[in-house]
Design a protein around this motif. Structure first.
Motif, PDB file in Angstrom:
ATOM      1  N   GLN A  54     -61.907  53.805 -21.246  1.00 49.57           N
ATOM      2  CA  GLN A  54     -61.139  53.862 -20.011  1.00 49.57           C
ATOM      3  C   GLN A  54     -60.098  54.968 -20.094  1.00 49.57           C
ATOM      4  N   ARG A  55     -59.717  55.467 -18.928  1.00 45.07           N
ATOM      5  CA  ARG A  55     -58.770  56.579 -18.865  1.00 45.07           C
ATOM      6  C   ARG A  55     -57.355  56.081 -19.152  1.00 45.07           C
ATOM      7  N   SER A  89     -54.096  63.314 -20.807  1.00 44.51           N
ATOM      8  CA  SER A  89     -55.031  62.250 -20.437  1.00 44.51           C
ATOM      9  C   SER A  89     -56.200  62.240 -21.407  1.00 44.51           C
ATOM     10  N   ASN A 115     -59.644  59.403 -23.029  1.00 40.81           N
ATOM     11  CA  ASN A 115     -60.376  58.148 -22.932  1.00 40.81           C
ATOM     12  C   ASN A 115     -60.190  57.356 -24.213  1.00 40.81           C
ATOM     13  N   GLU A 122     -53.148  57.690 -20.573  1.00 38.19           N
ATOM     14  CA  GLU A 122     -52.267  58.848 -20.730  1.00 38.19           C
ATOM     15  C   GLU A 122     -51.326  58.622 -21.897  1.00 38.19           C
TER      16      GLU A 122
END
Length: 360
Positions: A305-306, A295, A297, A308
């Motif tokens: 925003q986050r 994960s 940013n 993966e």
């Protein structure tokens, strides 16, 4: 020049293993053919084309086993025209900022210790530098098919119908598009319709890339990597909206008369600053090391925003954002990534400090 840069040319000479002997007018005896190899030197541009010019980079086994299929994973977008002069009857729209121009740098300067920042670490040869090959220019003439800029991020195929000489000596090219309309542009806003030759390519070359979902549209960018084993023998191009894409030779075209300073052809914004830093770092660009499932940013719609990591393809990672499950490919040294952004901001502060000290 090493022997590997030479071409063998085989010829044969007939020589006797011993003095020719004649018996009662009979034919000569014991003739043996010996192969002679003559080496001829290849031109420098052929030698350069045969060598893998991109420096070796540190990639993990997981990166090579990834089958992400990042080639040509980008879509055309509508943007307004900003060409030199349009003679089309179509109404023009005002320019819109690209996603690269609207990104806001993060204020965070901390780097996650679990993520490594690793420059490339291989030997650099002179072929990796951004030096224009000493080759004659291809003539641009009337009735030639070209790719011309219709909008800032939209180039289309057309035919040169007139070449106009300005009072200051500059040339303008009037292009009639295949679809509709005409436009008057400079030489750095037209590209050859045919695929380029390998010897004409170098890091920093100004090109236009064919859109995957619309073969009649093209987008401008800069060649960032030449083919090598580490990138699976593909070309990496940074589009002018900061989108990275791996492409093969048939899918991009050379700009006919690029500006002497390549950066002059890139719209102002964060991507332009990124490209300046990239060319300064080359051939050792900084790449952040990620792993699948990690994960992080990244900038999306102007804010961090986050997301993966879903896949890794050489210098690119595919991420999926948690907010709306949007997927896209991002360069591992992109200023959209929080970790790379921190380095970019630090370098910017240093440059400003140096400029202030020089002005004192």
């Amino acid at each position: 020049m090493s022997e590997s840069a030479c071409e063998p040319i085989h010829s044969t000479n007939e020589t006797s293993s011993q003095m020719t002997q004649w018996e009662n007018g009979s034919a000569p005896l014991n003739l043996i053919k010996k192969a002679v190899v003559v080496l001829t030197r290849l031109p420098d541009y052929k030698i350069s084309a045969l060598r893998p010019p991109t420096p070796q980079q540190s990639y993990s086994e997981a990166e090579f086993s990834s089958s992400s299929g990042s080639d040509m994973q980008w879509q055309p977008e509508d943007d307004s025209t900003d060409s030199d002069f349009s003679v089309s009857n179509n109404n023009q729209k005002s320019d819109k900022n690209s996603s690269g121009d609207t990104r806001k740098p993060s204020n965070s300067s901390e780097i996650n210790p679990s993520v490594g920042i690793s420059p490339t670490s291989a030997h650099c040869s002179h072929e990796t530098t951004n030096i224009h090959p000493n080759l004659p220019q291809v003539e641009v003439k009337v009735d030639m098919m070209v790719l011309a800029r219709k909008k800032r991020m939209k180039w289309q195929r057309g035919k040169i119908v007139e070449i106009i000489s300005k009072e200051d000596g500059r040339l303008k090219y009037k292009v009639s598009f295949e679809e509709k309309g005409k436009i008057l542009v400079s030489g750095h806003h037209i590209a050859f319709d045919t695929p380029p030759k390998v010897e004409h390519l170098f890091v920093g070359t100004r090109v236009v890339v064919q859109c995957q979902d619309n073969k009649f549209q093209f987008r401008p960018g800069v060649l960032a990597e030449l083919p090598s084993r580490k990138n699976r023998f593909r070309f990496l191009v940074f589009m002018d909206d900061h989108t990275p894409v791996y492409v093969g030779l048939p899918f991009f075209h050379l700009v006919c008369r690029p500006s002497e300073n390549m950066f002059d052809d890139i719209p102002d914004g964060l991507h332009k600053h990124f490209m300046k830093q990239y060319m300064k770092d080359w051939p050792y660009p900084h790449l952040t090391i990620y792993r699948v499932g990690q994960s992080l940013n990244a900038e999306y719609f102007g804010e961090q925003q986050r997301c993966e990591v879903q896949a890794i393809d050489c210098s690119l990672i595919q991420v999926v954002f948690q907010a709306d499950h949007h997927r896209e490919w991002i360069y591992r040294g992109s200023i959209r990534l929080e970790h790379a952004q921190a380095r970019f901001l630090e370098l910017s502060v240093r440059r400003e400090a140096m400029n202030e000290s020089d002005s004192d």
